[in-house]
Design a protein around this motif. Structure first.
Motif, mmCIF file in Angstrom:
data_model
loop_
_atom_site.group_PDB
_atom_site.id
_atom_site.type_symbol
_atom_site.label_atom_id
_atom_site.label_comp_id
_atom_site.label_asym_id
_atom_site.label_seq_id
_atom_site.Cartn_x
_atom_site.Cartn_y
_atom_site.Cartn_z
ATOM 1 N N GLN A 125 -40.786 15.625 72.556
ATOM 2 C CA GLN A 125 -40.897 16.305 71.258
ATOM 3 C C GLN A 125 -39.736 15.925 70.343
ATOM 4 O O GLN A 125 -39.925 15.734 69.144
ATOM 5 C CB GLN A 125 -40.916 17.819 71.455
ATOM 6 C CG GLN A 125 -42.271 18.336 71.908
ATOM 7 C CD GLN A 125 -42.242 19.828 72.178
ATOM 8 O OE1 GLN A 125 -41.281 20.352 72.724
ATOM 9 N NE2 GLN A 125 -43.294 20.510 71.778
ATOM 10 N N ALA A 176 -33.504 20.803 67.324
ATOM 11 C CA ALA A 176 -34.747 20.734 68.097
ATOM 12 C C ALA A 176 -34.526 21.273 69.504
ATOM 13 O O ALA A 176 -35.365 21.994 70.044
ATOM 14 C CB ALA A 176 -35.249 19.290 68.149
ATOM 15 N N ARG A 177 -33.378 20.942 70.090
ATOM 16 C CA ARG A 177 -33.084 21.444 71.441
ATOM 17 C C ARG A 177 -33.022 22.966 71.447
ATOM 18 O O ARG A 177 -33.436 23.607 72.411
ATOM 19 C CB ARG A 177 -31.757 20.875 71.936
ATOM 20 C CG ARG A 177 -31.835 19.437 72.402
ATOM 21 C CD ARG A 177 -30.485 18.985 72.930
ATOM 22 N NE ARG A 177 -30.027 19.789 74.053
ATOM 23 C CZ ARG A 177 -28.741 20.025 74.335
ATOM 24 N NH1 ARG A 177 -27.784 19.549 73.572
ATOM 25 N NH2 ARG A 177 -28.421 20.756 75.382
ATOM 26 N N PHE A 200 -34.731 24.916 69.904
ATOM 27 C CA PHE A 200 -36.106 25.432 69.965
ATOM 28 C C PHE A 200 -36.757 25.052 71.300
ATOM 29 O O PHE A 200 -37.974 25.073 71.433
ATOM 30 C CB PHE A 200 -36.951 24.865 68.829
ATOM 31 C CG PHE A 200 -36.534 25.333 67.460
ATOM 32 C CD1 PHE A 200 -36.285 26.666 67.206
ATOM 33 C CD2 PHE A 200 -36.396 24.425 66.409
ATOM 34 C CE1 PHE A 200 -35.903 27.096 65.943
ATOM 35 C CE2 PHE A 200 -36.018 24.855 65.150
ATOM 36 C CZ PHE A 200 -35.770 26.193 64.915
ATOM 37 N N SER A 201 -35.934 24.654 72.266
ATOM 38 C CA SER A 201 -36.406 24.240 73.587
ATOM 39 C C SER A 201 -37.361 23.058 73.539
ATOM 40 O O SER A 201 -38.316 22.988 74.313
ATOM 41 C CB SER A 201 -37.095 25.398 74.327
ATOM 42 O OG SER A 201 -36.271 26.535 74.334
ATOM 43 N N ALA A 202 -37.096 22.112 72.642
ATOM 44 C CA ALA A 202 -37.966 20.941 72.555
ATOM 45 C C ALA A 202 -37.782 20.051 73.769
ATOM 46 O O ALA A 202 -36.681 19.926 74.299
ATOM 47 C CB ALA A 202 -37.642 20.146 71.290
#
Lengths: 282, 270
Positions: A188, A179-180, A182-184
């Protein structure tokens, strides 16, 4: 006791599409009939054995006497009111206790600092027998529904908290990194990864909590008050009315089963993505 | 200047504090400089625990180097960014999402509209032979299909640079060959730049333009080998090329030497 027969059925009948088909399917299985046969045998023994063994009714009344007492209580003691009140208290205590357990569980899971600071106290409070708080709460809040609900909240809180906390703690760090990558944002990551990933554990906690909620309410009612099934237990005991005690125990069991089934149904909906066997039997 | 490269590690060193902060800090990788031009596929092989994954995490912006810099398209990497996507050995598909929703994850996080996500996801799944499985849940799929879905999820972001950390190492031999071919084709057709970490020497040779060999920890590049075999999009064809064996033998020799001193280091992992 009677619940052993009721217990097996929902899991066995869960595969079929419609309710009618499910029941038909269940009735086509030999195990179901054996299980029902066991119930009949149990009731028969309850009915006939005490007189044969010369056990007096004030020790063990036959099941027919318990039924009679049930109908007597419907008229005399307004049994529906007591049962309904206990049921509502169980629901409120369970819902509030679960919500509190979730909020604190996720908060501690997301903040290692907070967990480090608070975990010794949480452990201490977890070891404390929660029902011991019942007299205290009654001293504080009087003979109202609130001390009962408070005991239930406290007792439901811990299994939910512990299960949620352990799920957040043991989540695969690679999933968070995904997730990180994907720049969450932190929020998020929580809502898209950690929260849904915790569902199986959360429901394990809710299952335990649903049965504990009944214990919390009953203890609260036993300690003080003049309403609810716990009160009827004390009343029956005081009158030496064993049948009344049995009626109350059975009704409490029914409430427990209803609460447990409600959790199972919710679990089936939420965890629909999991292979059937992983959700496990009822 | 550095914008000539899609992905560049410039003198990158990464150290980790050892447990409880005592003793010497652990040097995972030391002074690694690697530069990938546009569309280039470079593999890194090396003993386990040599810091290959550490390198990849820094490329993805998940981890900062202790010394040196990482650049993507000439920009210093300080945090995850949409130019880079990665794919790991574990497919990391979210079990509560169906395959389409899993592929949508990246775009969803970045706020793309539902219709765009579905359009892109459906396109990709069709392309990766998963069109009929969009509504299935991960546990219903085989390992190879799950890894394909993970590839689709990686590509859904349309990244310039793809980082792959042993993506096929958990698959059976046949599935692995098929997926290698799919990957090689996708990378070629979409002109992606890729850094590929693997244990599998023939995989490295058959998929890459260049193979880099890393030493045991502290990991550093000890050898660069340019693979002068045509047909990069077709690893099957490449495997039959006469020079294939030559490269593999040489790399095996290099790794064998490295491997001999590996055992004592195996416990600590990057």
């Amino acid at each position: 006791m009677t619940s052993s027969a009721d217990h097996g059925q929902p899991s066995r009948s869960s595969a079929g599409p419609s309710l009618g088909e499910k029941i038909a399917l269940a009735l086509s299985r030999r195990e179901v009939w054996i299980s029902l046969g066991f119930l009949v045998l149990f009731l028969a023994i309850w009915e006939w054995l005490p007189p044969l063994a010369k056990i007096p009714p004030y020790i063990l009344p036959p099941i027919s006497a318990v039924f009679k007492e049930f109908f007597r209580l419907l008229h005399v003691e307004n049994l529906f009111l007591h049962t309904g009140l206990t049921l509502i208290e169980v629901i409120i205590g369970f819902v509030l206790g679960s919500l509190l357990g979730m909020v604190v569980g996720y908060a501690l899971g997301l903040s290692p600092m907070l967990e480090f600071v608070l975990s010794p106290y949480i452990l201490a409070l977890q070891i404390t027998p929660k029902v011991a708080f019942a007299p205290l709460f009654i001293m504080w809040l009087g003979y109202t529904v609130y001390p009962k609900i408070l005991v239930a909240i406290l007792i439901v809180f811990f299994p939910v908290l512990i299960n949620v906390l352990s799920s957040v703690r043991t989540i695969d760090p690679a999933m968070i990194n995904l997730a990180r990558s994907f720049s969450a944002s932190r929020a998020q990551i929580f809502w898209k990864i950690e929260f849904p990933a915790s569902m199986p554990n959360l429901f394990a906690g809710l299952r335990i909590g649903s049965t504990l909620a009944v214990i919390g309410i009953v203890v609260g009612e036993l300690v003080g008050g003049n309403k609810g099934l716990g009160y009827l237990l004390v009343l029956g005991e005081g009158q030496g009315n064993t049948a009344m005690v049995f009626v109350t125990i059975i009704l409490l069991t029914v409430i427990g089963i209803l609460a447990y089934l409600a959790v199972i149904l919710a679990e089936r909906r939420v965890l629909h993505y999991m292979p059937e066997r992983q959700i496990g039997p009822v | 200047m550095s914008a000539a490269y899609r992905l560049e590690f410039r003198g990158v060193t990464k150290t980790f504090a050892t447990k409880k902060g005592r003793g010497e800090p652990l040097v995972a990788v030391r002074d690694v400089s690697v530069a990938l031009s546009d569309g280039e596929v470079v593999s890194i092989i090396g003993p386990s625990g040599c810091g290959k994954s550490t390198l990849l995490n820094m490329g993805a912006g998940l981890d900062r180097p202790t010394a040196g810099q990482v650049f993507v398209d000439g920009d210093l990497v300080t945090k995850p960014n949409s130019h880079v996507a990665f794919m790991l050995q574990k497919d990391l598909l979210l079990p509560w999402r169906n395959i389409l929703e899993n592929v949508e994850l990246g775009q969803e996080i970045q706020g793309a509209s539902k219709s765009d996500r579905v359009k892109r996801g459906t396109e990709l799944l069709a392309r990766y032979h998963l069109g009929d499985f969009a509504q299935h849940y991960p546990h219903q799929l085989s390992g190879g299909m799950r890894q394909r879905a993970a590839l689709a999820r990686t590509m859904a972001m349309n990244p310039d640079v793809v980082l792959l950390d042993e993506p096929f190492s958990a698959l059976d031999a046949q599935t692995k060959l098929v997926l290698q071919k799919d990957l090689a084709q996708v990378l070629w057709e979409e002109k992606k730049t890729a850094l590929f970490i693997t244990h599998d020497i023939s995989e490295a040779v058959s998929l890459s333009d260049r193979v880099l060999v890393m030493s045991r920890r502290p990991g550093t590049i000890i050898r660069e080998m340019i693979i002068e075999i045509p047909d990069r999009p077709d690893p099957f064809k490449r495997r039959r090329h006469p020079r294939m064996g030559e490269y593999v033998t040489e790399l095996l020799g290099l790794l064998g030497i490295v491997d001999g001193t590996l055992e004592d280091e195996r416990k600590a992992d990057a």
